[in-house]
Scaffold this motif. Structure first.
Motif, short mmCIF file in Angstrom:
data_model
loop_
_atom_site.label_atom_id
_atom_site.label_comp_id
_atom_site.label_asym_id
_atom_site.label_seq_id
_atom_site.Cartn_x
_atom_site.Cartn_y
_atom_site.Cartn_z
N ARG A 155 48.56 -20.08 0.18
CA ARG A 155 47.75 -19.43 -0.86
C ARG A 155 47.43 -17.97 -0.47
O ARG A 155 47.50 -17.07 -1.31
N LEU A 193 48.57 -14.20 -2.30
CA LEU A 193 47.62 -13.17 -2.72
C LEU A 193 47.97 -11.78 -2.19
O LEU A 193 47.57 -10.77 -2.78
N SER A 223 37.45 -19.48 -7.61
CA SER A 223 37.49 -18.05 -7.92
C SER A 223 37.02 -17.74 -9.33
O SER A 223 36.16 -16.89 -9.54
N ASP A 255 39.08 -14.20 -5.31
CA ASP A 255 40.03 -15.04 -4.59
C ASP A 255 39.66 -15.07 -3.10
O ASP A 255 39.76 -16.11 -2.44
#
Length: 501
Positions: free
Chosen positions: A380, A384, A440, A480
């Motif tokens: 993840r 990002l 988020s 995030d």
């Protein structure tokens, strides 16, 4: 094409493979595959004085890494082997002798001292010394001594070379696939050495004999070999063989100024000019692989150095390059190497990679820092940050705040920390403590509702909030980051910033 296409890459194992050589190999590979032909590699190691141990293995490994391995080479489908010239040297003597017997070559016994004296004599008269029809019958050659004396001197072990007897007063009209029709005056050419008394051929003889015996249909090589084209065509003619078609590729030029791209340019500007690291006693010359380039990106970038398909398209798979490649689209002018464009290509290939694969590549960097994180979380995080990266090696600098709290804060960003900021950050902590669905999207919705309800300007909260979590005004979407580091860590970092700034 009636004859099967057979093209070769024929490097000398004298050191690491330069990126210009890689492009030559690539264009040969693309041409072969486009025409359902064979791409083979021959190692031209007749110059044993310049042989460097490990260079041959380096060349093979580099082509393997780049995905353009030859169809035939040393130890692989040796249809016309050996593919190492030093193992073929017994062949060349007979062909050199054949040229002698046909009157297309002659023995020359000139010593270095004699040639130096002849050179100085010409220079004193304002003449450039060229060993050819002007003087070959005035020098120490088999053209002016008897065949008996020639045989005796050879039998006595006297050093000699065999030189090509270049025709006089002939205009050669030749065709180059890239450069079109080219013209050469034979009277201006020198009589090149083809064979030495140590039993080894020069490049010119070995190259021609091997290309003929290996049924090479096209010779695709760098433009530095263009001046050798008339000699090579004349050698083919002297043997009574059909010459292959020739195509001379443009040079790869340095990024700034004029001249051919060199290792020095790479060292000075911080980019590699070799496909793989090359280690010597003096140190390591960096390679594309170890610098973190994807082989597909290197191939794509090199293909467009001196060639395009006439469209604006820039990103090609290897199969697409094969389908699109045409020698008629190769430029004549040199292609300037652009390090930034080189990195851009790698970025394009990086963002195409699966996040899971990038996470696996990033994991060893974290392991060196003794940081353990789950595969899901790391995947993840990679998703990002990858849009801003050129290399996996940049991931740590772009994401360190996901793993460790900042220990310092960017001085320019601190200017956004006003007198009322600590109070706002304390209120923000209270809002965060009340959030149960810590995702988020939900965190962003609740905090923005809080700011709207209390008429708090976006900049008064968002910049200090990011500074507290990251240590600078950088990074991916703020919420995030908030979700990834978790509620407890977010609040800890806010409290530390309130106390520290």
């Amino acid at each position: 094409m009636s004859q099967q296409v057979r093209v070769r890459f024929a490097p000398s194992p004298t050191g690491p493979l330069h990126i210009g050589g890689v492009r030559t190999a690539l264009f040969n590979y693309l041409f072969a595959k486009k025409n359902n032909g064979i791409f083979f590699l021959r190692v031209e190691d007749t110059d044993q004085n310049r042989f460097v141990p490990g260079a041959e293995e380096y060349i093979m490994e580099a082509l393997e890494w780049l995905g353009i391995s030859p169809d035939e080479t040393i130890g692989k489908n040796e249809k016309f082997g050996p593919y190492r010239q030093s193992e073929r040297k017994d062949l060349y003597q007979q062909y050199a002798t054949q040229l002698i017997n046909s009157g297309n070559a002659y023995y020359a016994f000139d010593t270095a001292e004699a040639l130096d004296a002849a050179r100085k004599k010409d220079e004193e008269q304002g003449i450039t010394f060229i060993y050819n029809h002007h003087n070959r019958e005035k020098l120490d050659t088999s053209l002016v001594i008897s065949s008996e004396e020639t045989a005796t001197r050879i039998a006595n072990g006297e050093h000699y070379v065999i030189r090509f007897k270049t025709p006089v007063n002939e205009t050669l009209h030749l065709h180059d696939i890239i450069r079109g029709d080219v013209k050469f005056e034979t009277s201006l050419l020198d009589d090149k050495v083809l064979f030495k008394s140590d039993g080894m051929p020069t490049y010119h003889l070995a190259n021609i004999v091997d290309d003929h015996l290996m049924e090479t249909s096209h010779v695709i090589r760098g433009e530095e070999w263009l001046p050798s084209m008339p000699l090579h065509v004349l050698l083919y003619r002297s043997f009574g063989w059909d010459a292959p078609q020739f195509a001379h590729l443009p040079l790869i030029m340095k990024p700034v100024g004029n001249g051919k791209l060199s290792k020095r340019d790479g060292d000075k500007m911080g980019f590699p000019v070799f496909p793989l690291d090359w280690k010597t006693d003096e140190g390591i010359s960096s390679g594309y692989r170890e610098k973190g380039f994807f082989p597909e990106a290197v191939i794509n970038f090199l293909a467009l150095l001196g060639w395009n398909d006439g469209t604006e398209k820039e990103l090609y798979t290897l199969d697409e390059l094969v389908n699109s490649f045409d020698l008629s689209r190769v430029h004549k002018a040199g292609a300037k190497f652009d390090p930034e464009k080189n990195k851009w290509f790698n970025h394009q290939y990086l963002i195409k990679q699966k996040d899971t694969d990038l996470a696996k590549a990033f994991a060893p960097i974290l392991a060196e820092k003794q940081i353990t994180v789950s595969e899901d979380k790391l995947t993840r995080i990679v998703s990002l940050i990858k849009e801003r990266a050129h290399f996996v090696s940049e991931f740590w600098e772009m994401s360190d705040f996901f793993f460790v709290a900042p220990t310092a804060y960017d001085e320019k960003a601190i200017k956004n920390w006003k007198a009322e900021t600590p109070g706002l950050m304390q209120e923000l902590i209270s809002v965060l403590e009340g959030i149960t669905d810590y995702t988020s999207v939900n965190i962003e919705t609740i905090i923005k509702d809080w700011m709207t309800k209390n008429e708090i300007g976006m900049g008064k909260v968002m910049q200090p909030f990011r500074l507290s979590l990251v240590g600078a005004l950088k990074g991916p979407h703020l919420f995030d980051i908030v979700e990834m580091i978790g509620k407890e860590e977010t609040i800890n970092r806010l409290q530390k910033a309130i106390a520290s700034i």
